[in-house]
Every structure is written in C-alpha cells, then in structure tokens.
Design an enzyme around this catalytic site. Sequence first.
Site, PDB file in Angstrom:
ATOM      1  N   LYS A 132      -8.501  13.679   4.650  1.00  0.00           N
ATOM      2  CA  LYS A 132      -7.568  12.552   4.609  1.00  0.00           C
ATOM      3  C   LYS A 132      -6.585  12.739   5.762  1.00  0.00           C
ATOM      4  O   LYS A 132      -6.565  13.799   6.395  1.00  0.00           O
ATOM      5  CB  LYS A 132      -6.814  12.515   3.280  1.00  0.00           C
ATOM      6  N   ARG A 133      -5.766  11.724   6.057  1.00  0.00           N
ATOM      7  CA  ARG A 133      -4.741  11.906   7.067  1.00  0.00           C
ATOM      8  C   ARG A 133      -3.856  13.105   6.728  1.00  0.00           C
ATOM      9  O   ARG A 133      -3.670  13.435   5.557  1.00  0.00           O
ATOM     10  CB  ARG A 133      -3.879  10.641   7.178  1.00  0.00           C
ATOM     11  N   LYS A 191     -14.704   8.177  -3.563  1.00  0.00           N
ATOM     12  CA  LYS A 191     -15.968   8.449  -2.857  1.00  0.00           C
ATOM     13  C   LYS A 191     -16.512   9.816  -3.267  1.00  0.00           C
ATOM     14  O   LYS A 191     -17.710   9.986  -3.493  1.00  0.00           O
ATOM     15  CB  LYS A 191     -15.740   8.428  -1.342  1.00  0.00           C
ATOM     16  N   HIS A 238       0.806  -1.232   0.000  1.00  0.00           N
ATOM     17  CA  HIS A 238       0.000   0.000   0.000  1.00  0.00           C
ATOM     18  C   HIS A 238       0.830   1.269   0.000  1.00  0.00           C
ATOM     19  O   HIS A 238       0.262   2.354   0.157  1.00  0.00           O
ATOM     20  CB  HIS A 238      -0.923   0.046   1.215  1.00  0.00           C
ATOM     21  N   LYS A 292       0.684  14.535   1.139  1.00  0.00           N
ATOM     22  CA  LYS A 292      -0.687  14.814   0.685  1.00  0.00           C
ATOM     23  C   LYS A 292      -0.899  16.313   0.459  1.00  0.00           C
ATOM     24  O   LYS A 292      -1.857  16.736  -0.156  1.00  0.00           O
ATOM     25  CB  LYS A 292      -1.701  14.276   1.692  1.00  0.00           C
ATOM     26  N   THR A 350      -8.536   6.640  -1.868  1.00  0.00           N
ATOM     27  CA  THR A 350      -9.879   6.088  -2.039  1.00  0.00           C
ATOM     28  C   THR A 350     -10.923   7.173  -1.758  1.00  0.00           C
ATOM     29  O   THR A 350     -12.047   7.091  -2.261  1.00  0.00           O
ATOM     30  CB  THR A 350     -10.124   4.882  -1.095  1.00  0.00           C
TER      31      THR A 350
HETATM   32  C1  26W Z   1       4.279   0.657   9.569  1.00  0.00           C
HETATM   33  C2  26W Z   1       3.363   1.755   9.790  1.00  0.00           C
HETATM   34  C3  26W Z   1       2.428   1.922   8.666  1.00  0.00           C
HETATM   35  C4  26W Z   1       1.080   1.844   8.893  1.00  0.00           C
HETATM   36  C5  26W Z   1       0.217   1.969   7.846  1.00  0.00           C
HETATM   37  C6  26W Z   1       2.905   2.114   7.397  1.00  0.00           C
HETATM   38  C7  26W Z   1       2.052   2.238   6.360  1.00  0.00           C
HETATM   39  C8  26W Z   1       0.704   2.160   6.569  1.00  0.00           C
HETATM   40  C9  26W Z   1      -0.249   2.211   5.418  1.00  0.00           C
HETATM   41  C10 26W Z   1       0.433   1.734   4.187  1.00  0.00           C
HETATM   42  C11 26W Z   1      -0.861   3.533   5.246  1.00  0.00           C
HETATM   43  C12 26W Z   1      -2.039   3.535   4.323  1.00  0.00           C
HETATM   44  O1  26W Z   1      -3.149   3.595   4.777  1.00  0.00           O
HETATM   45  N1  26W Z   1      -1.807   3.518   2.999  1.00  0.00           N
HETATM   46  C13 26W Z   1      -2.865   3.852   2.069  1.00  0.00           C
HETATM   47  O2  26W Z   1      -3.516   2.693   1.603  1.00  0.00           O
HETATM   48  C14 26W Z   1      -4.656   3.048   0.842  1.00  0.00           C
HETATM   49  C15 26W Z   1      -5.387   1.772   0.494  1.00  0.00           C
HETATM   50  O3  26W Z   1      -4.655   1.035  -0.432  1.00  0.00           O
HETATM   51  C16 26W Z   1      -4.265   3.851  -0.377  1.00  0.00           C
HETATM   52  O4  26W Z   1      -5.431   4.271  -1.040  1.00  0.00           O
HETATM   53  C17 26W Z   1      -3.434   5.068   0.029  1.00  0.00           C
HETATM   54  O5  26W Z   1      -2.948   5.736  -1.116  1.00  0.00           O
HETATM   55  C18 26W Z   1      -2.289   4.640   0.908  1.00  0.00           C
HETATM   56  O6  26W Z   1      -1.585   5.772   1.410  1.00  0.00           O
END
Ligand code: 26W
Length: 810
Positions: free
Chosen positions: A547-548, A659, A356, A553, A655
């Site tokens: 979004k976060r 929406k 992701h 971003k 995503t």
């Molecule tokens: C290790 C800590 C950590 C925790 C969560 C690292 C990375 C993450 C995720 C990868 C963060 C995340 O939510 N990524 C998002 O995933 C979505 C679903 O696929 C995508 O639409 C977003 O672009 C992506 O940032």
Amino acid sequence: MNISKDEFKESILVHLRQSLARVPGNATDRDWSTATSMAVKDLITERFINTMAKHNEQNVRRVHYLSLEFLMGRLLSNNMAATGCVEAAKELLNEYGVDINNVIDEEDDMALGNGGLGRLAACFLDSMATLDLPAVGYGIRYEFGLFRQEIENGHQIEHPDSWIKFGNPWEFCHPEYTQTVKLYGCIENVFDDSGNYKPEWTNYKEVQGVAYDVPIAGYGTETVNFLRLWESRSTEDLDLSAFNEGGYIEAVSEKIEGETISKVLYPNDKTVNGKELRLCQQYFFVACSLKDLIRRHFRPEGNSWANFADKVVIQLNDTHPAIAVPELMRILHDEEGLVWNEAWAIVNKVFAYTNHTLLPEALEQWSVALMRRVLPRHAQIIFEINKRHLSEVQKKWPGDAAKKEILSIVQEGHNQSFRMAHLSVVGSFSVNGVAALHTILLKANLFPEFDEFFPGKFNNKTNGVTPRRWLRNCNEELSALITSKIGEGWVKDLSEIRAIEPFKEDAEFRKDFMEIKHRNKVKLAAVIKDLCDVEVDPSAIFDVQIKRLHEYKRQHLNLLHILKLYKDLLDNPDLDIHPRVFIFGAKAAPGYELAKTIIKAINAVGDKVNNDERIKGKLKVVFLPNYRVSLASRIIPASDLSEQISTAGKEASGTGNMKLALNGSLTIGTLDGANVEICEEVGEDNIFIFGNTVEEVEAIQAKGYDPQKIYEENETIKHVVDWIGSNYFTPDEPGVLNSLRDDLIYHDSFMVLADFEAYCEAQEKVDAAYRDKDKWAKMAIVNTAFVDKFSSDRTISDYNNDIWKLEPIG
Ligand code: 26W
C-alpha cells in the site's frame, strides 16, 4: 468472440504486418504485445460502436464518474478475458514460439493514479460495464503517471514514468471533441437591458483539451463503455505576433505552458493544497468534461435543460472535481441565462459526492486569493452559493453564529479559503463514505452539523474490488479450481463463490487449494530473487504489506515487530518460530520525509536480517521496488498473511485488504475501515484482530497520549526503538534513521507504541495457526468464500440502486 477463432488469430498477424511493419521472424515481444492488443481492441470496438448506438437511440440516463485519478494498470489480459479470446491468443503466440506471459509483461501499467482512490475508480469502470450500466469515466491523460520507484542504497529514488512514450494501443484520439477552456483574467460587471447581471470573463488565457477514449469492456457482456481522458494543448501553435516581434522563445514557452496542465500526476495522496497547477488541472478536466457531457446531452432531439437532471448524474470522486459545482452554475446562469434558483435546482439533482478520507490534512482547501486569480468568476459563484446556503442555516438555527461558522464553505482567517468538502456537500444530493465505520465517523466527527442540516443526504457505500482482475485474471489456477467445483458463475456474481465453503471439509480440496498457494509463492520467490536478489523459501509464511507508505498505515509497526523477532532469535537461535518472509511494497510521496525514512529503515533492516547466518534463514525482509497494479497481481495470489494495521479511525476503507482475503490470505488487522466488515463476513475465528479501537484511540488521546512513557516502561519497545537509532543497521549513513526513532518516542501521532504489544500477541497467534496446516487451509478457504460482499459489482449495484438509478442496457 464475435469472429471465429481463426479470424482472430489471423488478425494478430495482420496487425503485426500492416500496423507494425513486422513479420514473425523479426517481431519482438513488444511487437507481439502491440499486435495482440490491436486485434483485441478490434473485437472491443465492434461492441463499443453497438453500445454507443444503443445508448444514443434510447437516450439513456448515464452516470459520469469524474476522477482526477484512474489507476488502470495493464489492459491486455483483462480485455482478452472480457472478450473471451485468451485461448486463441495463446494458441497463435505458441505457434510462433512466443510465451503469452512475456507478451502480457511488455505492457506498461497505465498508472494514472496514486493508490486506493484511483484503483477504486478503475474497478468501478469494470463493474459498471459488466453490469451493463451506461457510464462514462472522465479524467486527465497525464503524460507522466505516478513516478517509477527505484531503491538505491535503501533509499527511494523517483524517476518519471513515461508510459505513453511508445504509444498506447488501447486509445482512440478524438480531435473533433476538442474543448476550449478559459483560465485567469477578470470579470467585468455588465448588466443587460433588463438590468440582469451578465458578468463577462475577459483577459483570460485559453487552453484546449483533446479527448482520448479508452474503451472499457464488460466481462461476458456486449457492453463497452469508455473512459475519456483530456490532454491539454495550447490554443494556437505559436503566437505569431510574438514570433514576428522576435519573441520566438516566449511564443514557444507560452505553448509549453498550455501543455503543462496534463503533464504530470501529483504524486501525493495527502496534501497538494495551494498548488496553482493542481487547481488548473482540476478545472481543466472538469470544464472539458462538463462541456462534453452537455454537448452529448443536447445531441438527441428533444433533450433540453428541462430533462438534463433526468439524463445526467455526476459522481465526484472525492473533492478533486468539486469545482464542477460552480462551473455548472456558471454555465447555466451566465451562459444559458437561467435564473439562480432554477440553475441551482438542476445542479443539486446532478451531483453526488464520495468522501475517501477523514484525515484533516487531506481535506482540500483553496485560498480565496488563488481562486480569484485563476478562476475569478468561480470565486464569486462560490461566495454566492455560500451566502444562500448560510441564509438557510439562519432559518434553521436563527442567530447561531457558531453553526454558521462551522457550516460555511468559506474558512475565515488570515488566509481566507474555500473548503471544497463543504462545497461538495452543499452542492450534492448524496454524500457517501466508503466503509460502514468510515461513514459513521464521517457523520459523527467530520460533518455532524451537515448531517443534522441535510438529514438523509449521507449514506454508506462500502468499497469493493473487481473479481475479474483480482481473482479470475491474477490467480488463474485458483480460479480454475473454484470453477471446477462450482462452475464459473462466480466471476460475474461473486455471491456464488460462497458455495466453495463446504469444500473446506474436503481434504483433497484443501490440498489443492494450498498447493496452488504454494505454486504462487514459488513464482513470487522468483520475482523476489529477480528484483531484490534475495532467496526466500516458499514454505515460509509470506507476510505482505502492500500500500502507499503513510504513517497512519503503520509500516513502522510491522518493522518494530520484525526487529522484536530478530532480537528474540539472536537471544535464542533455537527459538521455535515458523520461518517468515516479510514482503513490502510501497511508494512514498516524494516530499514526505518520514515516509522515505521508513522505506530506508525497512531496507536497512532487510539487509542485515537477510544476511545474518545466526538466525538460520528464519526471517527474510524484502522491499519490492516500484509497487504498482501489475506487481500487486503477482504478490496478492502468493500471500499468506495480509497486514491491515492502520490506527483505528484513519483508513477510510482499504481495498487491498479485500483483494488479499479473496485470494485466501488471512488478515492481521485493526478494527479500522473495511476490516470491520471483513471480520463480520469471515467471522472472528478466521481473522487476527488486535489493537485499540476507535473509541480507545479517542480515549487515549483525550487523556493525553505519552509515547515516551511507553518507551521507557517497556523493555522490548525501548530495545527495538533504540536499535533503529543505533546505526547498527546503517553504519554507512550514521543518524539516517534518527528521525524515525525520535518520532516514535516524542510524537508517535499514529500510536504505534500503544498497539505494539497487542500486535505482537496477534502475530504469535498467526504463527501458531500456521503450524496447523489443516486449520490454516480451512481459514484461508473461508476467507475466499465469504468476502463476496467486497465485489465492486455489489458496490456499484448499491450506488445504482440508491444514487444513480440507471437502467441496465442489455
Ligand atoms: C488532495 C490530495 C489528496 C489526494 C488523494 C488527498 C486525498 C487523496 C485520497 C483521498 C487518497 C486515497 O486514495 N484514499 C483512499 O481511498 C480508498 C478508496 O476509497 C480507500 O480504500 C482508502 O482507505 C483511502 O485512503
């Protein structure tokens, strides 16, 4: 409904009385909410029992979606819609003078996730059930989900989110499925009589996982799957020997330690590398889930390890559950006595991995030292997996040390560590990215050698969102309008929504479409008044970035544009721009200082702009506190413009972009993530694309990016950046925004300044387009009509056809 309307209505009253000891005369909205949820849960439970019976009888192949995050949000309105009892519930509540919307609002969001990755998991569960696919979600039942955000004096303050304090009406606790998991300790090198290595894990600590199931009802189908969440408990109530020796406090604190594992979700979506508790969480839920799915596999007669991989596929949601790969090897090899190659052959047929993110800091690594301490046997197994993997590399590229270093699971150096992404790639038969561009970059930049080494393993699965929650339920009026024209088939088959596109030529339809948008904006204006105490005009452009909060971003790019407009208006109060309301919602990771400074900056600018009479209300800036799924469902239907402005190459997919477009909001965005595909679907004329492309970003970086030069040469940029650092917006906290100003001038890692002018130009086009009401309405309708590709039903069908290969069980 499989009972009559009257029976269902009666059931709400029975629950109110018998489950809650309340009568209509003294019931609060919360009581009504719980009673209604219980009645709906009863409907679901009947189907749940039938679905499980069918799956078990037919000994079906299932997918197991392992995710550290499930951002479910509220369940009542979705579950009512899925079981077709909305009208009945409304009627009953009306009879007692209760507004169903207040009842729905009583439910706490199930916020067991950070952002996109967790919400995607929730949309996927909805689609898997709706498509009748046998699927189980596995995760952690955190006591505290993502923190609740308050804004105090413009700053983010985090509070614990105790979502289950008053119970959760949707879950079933299953103590009989409790699992025991080992952690810490050491490995004794023992050999059996035939000389086989039989390692023994000794001196370990034990912790138990108790199963809680949340049923997941498909929409308009009989299928009900489940999400199984593990809560950690210490193995014994108290260590009695310690108790007897007078060590009462120590005994209790050991118990507390065991319960700590599922206490709280890490509120970070970038890095939590090195945090021991996080590794414990990962292993805890993976170990419980694997034991549980193995137990389930061996239940029907005739099943064995020989057909395990025919019946079980496991999707790893990012690398967070990657420890499942060595854990399954440990079970098969150490406990079940399979030889290594046999065990590995099974493992390699079972796991599939979704990546992701490309951000290097988000790629998980665990130090070997920590892994050896917490999971000593797993450390050995990963080394063994790596040894065998590198010997294959040696066969393909004899003597190529560089290739081995790049492809190794082990990162050598002063802090030797395991690269969990590499482990996931090696251990899985499929690796996918989440948007076309993301997958291209994954193959070309992140894993080029792996792509060459494992041809065909990498594939794309563009993300999607469930049209049930993100159109049918959050935007009832628009849904009704669409259904009145084309029927309701689109709710289950979003491709049918394309049939509304011709109606863009129908003036009546355009009027209805835009009037619904207006009414949604009126409702959001009331929410804004309530939460921010700011009055906004619903006829202004509602410009939304939700979004976060992350530098990549680029909420601060949005802010710089706001400052430019503010300055332009102060220079010329008669400047002819359409009034705009800039709406932000975002949580920053608690330790991410610059992100928190950006929140402060948005609020500080908002305070000034919203109260400056010179600009005659043409600009408003609001930061809605505590952005979460339930708040998103109110903002999205009311949005005109969707801000998707990440630096090209950084947002894997996004995503929220899907929406918003589905609800008739036009995108202003870079060619990043799924924006690229949204642009392909709606056409270049119906989206505002701007900014440097991935190739251009790379070229600028290769030459050496110099934000200071841009700052010095561009008067507008210089003005707005200096303005941030001037204390004009923060007279009570001098210097509080300096770090943001300095970052933009001296680092600007995500090239805000490089895209600023192009962004402002695109925003001028937005302004011009909005003035032509008919044109805007047509563009909005095209967006709603042509984003059917981004239904998570399509995504899940793709996963199923290419990776899981499950039979739908109708
Ligand atoms: C290790 C800590 C950590 C925790 C969560 C690292 C990375 C993450 C995720 C990868 C963060 C995340 O939510 N990524 C998002 O995933 C979505 C679903 O696929 C995508 O639409 C977003 O672009 C992506 O940032």
